[in-house]
Scaffold this motif. Structure first.
Motif, PDB file in Angstrom:
ATOM      1  N   ARG A  52       0.426  -1.001  -0.338  1.00 23.72           N
ATOM      2  CA  ARG A  52       0.481  -0.163   0.122  1.00 23.72           C
ATOM      3  C   ARG A  52       0.950   1.250   0.023  1.00 23.72           C
ATOM      4  O   ARG A  52       0.204   2.006  -0.360  1.00 23.72           O
ATOM      5  CB  ARG A  52      -1.065  -0.182   1.489  1.00 23.72           C
ATOM      6  CG  ARG A  52      -2.232  -0.836   1.069  1.00 23.72           C
ATOM      7  CD  ARG A  52      -2.680  -1.307   2.633  1.00 23.72           C
ATOM      8  NE  ARG A  52      -4.001  -2.140   2.109  1.00 23.72           N
ATOM      9  CZ  ARG A  52      -5.501  -1.330   1.761  1.00 23.72           C
ATOM     10  NH1 ARG A  52      -5.053  -0.216   1.395  1.00 23.72           N
ATOM     11  NH2 ARG A  52      -6.506  -2.209   1.674  1.00 23.72           N
ATOM     12  N   ARG A  53       2.081   1.232   1.119  1.00 20.94           N
ATOM     13  CA  ARG A  53       3.062   2.105   0.823  1.00 20.94           C
ATOM     14  C   ARG A  53       3.792   2.601  -0.613  1.00 20.94           C
ATOM     15  O   ARG A  53       3.405   3.680  -1.146  1.00 20.94           O
ATOM     16  CB  ARG A  53       3.828   2.161   2.159  1.00 20.94           C
ATOM     17  CG  ARG A  53       4.950   3.039   1.763  1.00 20.94           C
ATOM     18  CD  ARG A  53       5.926   3.063   2.665  1.00 20.94           C
ATOM     19  NE  ARG A  53       7.193   4.127   3.213  1.00 20.94           N
ATOM     20  CZ  ARG A  53       8.544   3.812   3.633  1.00 20.94           C
ATOM     21  NH1 ARG A  53       8.393   2.769   4.251  1.00 20.94           N
ATOM     22  NH2 ARG A  53       9.212   4.469   3.744  1.00 20.94           N
ATOM     23  N   MET A  54       3.822   1.632  -1.209  1.00 19.13           N
ATOM     24  CA  MET A  54       4.345   1.726  -2.083  1.00 19.13           C
ATOM     25  C   MET A  54       3.630   2.116  -3.490  1.00 19.13           C
ATOM     26  O   MET A  54       3.666   2.595  -4.371  1.00 19.13           O
ATOM     27  CB  MET A  54       5.429   0.231  -3.105  1.00 19.13           C
ATOM     28  CG  MET A  54       5.660   0.236  -4.198  1.00 19.13           C
ATOM     29  SD  MET A  54       6.348  -1.264  -4.462  1.00 19.13           S
ATOM     30  CE  MET A  54       6.719  -1.981  -3.209  1.00 19.13           C
ATOM     31  N   SER A  55       2.303   1.267  -3.614  1.00 22.08           N
ATOM     32  CA  SER A  55       1.192   2.202  -3.844  1.00 22.08           C
ATOM     33  C   SER A  55       0.807   3.401  -4.201  1.00 22.08           C
ATOM     34  O   SER A  55       1.173   4.179  -5.371  1.00 22.08           O
ATOM     35  CB  SER A  55      -0.170   1.134  -4.038  1.00 22.08           C
ATOM     36  OG  SER A  55       0.381   0.071  -4.205  1.00 22.08           O
ATOM     37  N   ARG A  56       0.757   4.411  -3.183  1.00 19.05           N
ATOM     38  CA  ARG A  56       0.678   5.030  -2.533  1.00 19.05           C
ATOM     39  C   ARG A  56       1.913   6.281  -3.389  1.00 19.05           C
ATOM     40  O   ARG A  56       1.579   7.482  -3.865  1.00 19.05           O
ATOM     41  CB  ARG A  56       0.095   5.376  -1.762  1.00 19.05           C
ATOM     42  CG  ARG A  56       0.009   7.158  -1.051  1.00 19.05           C
ATOM     43  CD  ARG A  56       0.274   7.204   0.977  1.00 19.05           C
ATOM     44  NE  ARG A  56       1.842   6.910   0.768  1.00 19.05           N
ATOM     45  CZ  ARG A  56       1.937   6.309   1.959  1.00 19.05           C
ATOM     46  NH1 ARG A  56       1.498   5.814   2.444  1.00 19.05           N
ATOM     47  NH2 ARG A  56       3.399   6.360   2.628  1.00 19.05           N
ATOM     48  N   ASP A  57       3.400   6.024  -3.414  1.00 21.81           N
ATOM     49  CA  ASP A  57       4.579   7.098  -3.320  1.00 21.81           C
ATOM     50  C   ASP A  57       4.229   6.819  -5.011  1.00 21.81           C
ATOM     51  O   ASP A  57       4.386   7.807  -6.326  1.00 21.81           O
ATOM     52  CB  ASP A  57       5.190   6.016  -2.834  1.00 21.81           C
ATOM     53  CG  ASP A  57       5.294   6.252  -1.593  1.00 21.81           C
ATOM     54  OD1 ASP A  57       4.782   7.481  -1.287  1.00 21.81           O
ATOM     55  OD2 ASP A  57       6.371   5.718  -0.730  1.00 21.81           O
TER      56      ASP A  57
END
Length: 250
Positions: A52-57
């Protein structure tokens, strides 16, 4: 008064031993199943948070800046710090100062200006020559941005500009069972990326498999980054796949 014979006593002991062994086997299997399920849920939760963190970035990446290595072991992109629209008349006049339409912007040390990044020769932030990234003069709450160097090769049809400050990469470090986030990657820089001087932070540990693929879309449409991540610990295994849409309209 009658008692137990030795044979009866031996039979009772043997039967109790058999029942005890069966009970221990059931209890052991139940305990192992519980431990494995707990390990799985912990790993799945950590993997989900990481993706999720990667997707947001990645969704906040500069258009046409997402790049996946040939082996799929890392994905690199340029995060957008700020953005807005510039006065087209200033661009057409060949000015190095572009008035900002709308809200003012803050320009910090090391910030760079990008206009109309297409990811092709002459309009690519990663290209070491003839790129479309320029150093900016710093300032707080400024109503115009002033850049150094050559004029931009192409205007943005929507008069859009972006302020960036280096590239970021998510790197599969399977040898050390980690997923890393590497920041402060200088741009422009040729591919494969040079991580010298960059900052690496551990996103998640216990990584046994990790890969990225990038499917390019048509201009003005979304491309897709596919991130696959497998975590393993204490008998638990969690495998997650995430599809990340990337809007490449510059």
């Amino acid at each position: 008064m009658s008692g137990f014979t030795l044979v009866e006593l031996v039979i009772v002991i043997v039967v109790m031993a058999i029942l005890g062994g069966i009970s221990v086997s059931f209890i052991k299997n139940s305990v192992l199943a519980y431990v494995n399920s707990e390990a799985y849920y912990e790993l799945a939760d950590r993997a989900d948070i990481s993706l999720r963190r990667m997707s947001r970035d990645i969704r906040n990446a500069l258009p046409n800046s997402v790049w996946v290595s040939g082996g799929g072991d890392y994905v690199e992109f340029v995060p957008i710090k700020q953005g807005g629209r510039y006065q087209q008349d200033d661009f057409d006049a060949g000015s190095h100062t572009l008035r900002v339409l709308g809200a003012t912007v803050n320009v910090d040390a090391g910030d760079q200006l990008v206009i109309y990044n297409l990811g092709i020769t002459g309009a690519d932030v990663y290209e070491t020559a003839n790129n479309n990234v320029r150093a900016l003069n710093t300032g707080a709450n400024v109503g115009s941005v002033t850049f150094a160097g050559n004029l931009f090769p192409l205007p943005s049809p929507g008069s859009r500009f972006y302020i960036v400050n280096g590239a970021v990469a998510y790197v599969c470090d399977v040898a050390n069972r980690r997923l890393l986030m590497v920041s402060n990657i200088a741009i422009p820089s040729a591919h494969p990326a040079n991580f010298n001087g960059a900052n690496a932070n551990v996103v998640v540990e216990d990584v046994t498999e990790c890969s990225f693929t990038y499917t390019e879309g048509v201009m003005q449409h979304s491309s897709v980054v596919t991130a696959q991540l497998t975590l393993q610990k204490n008998g638990g295994v969690a495998r997650l796949v995430n599809l990340i849409n990337v809007v490449n309209s510059p």
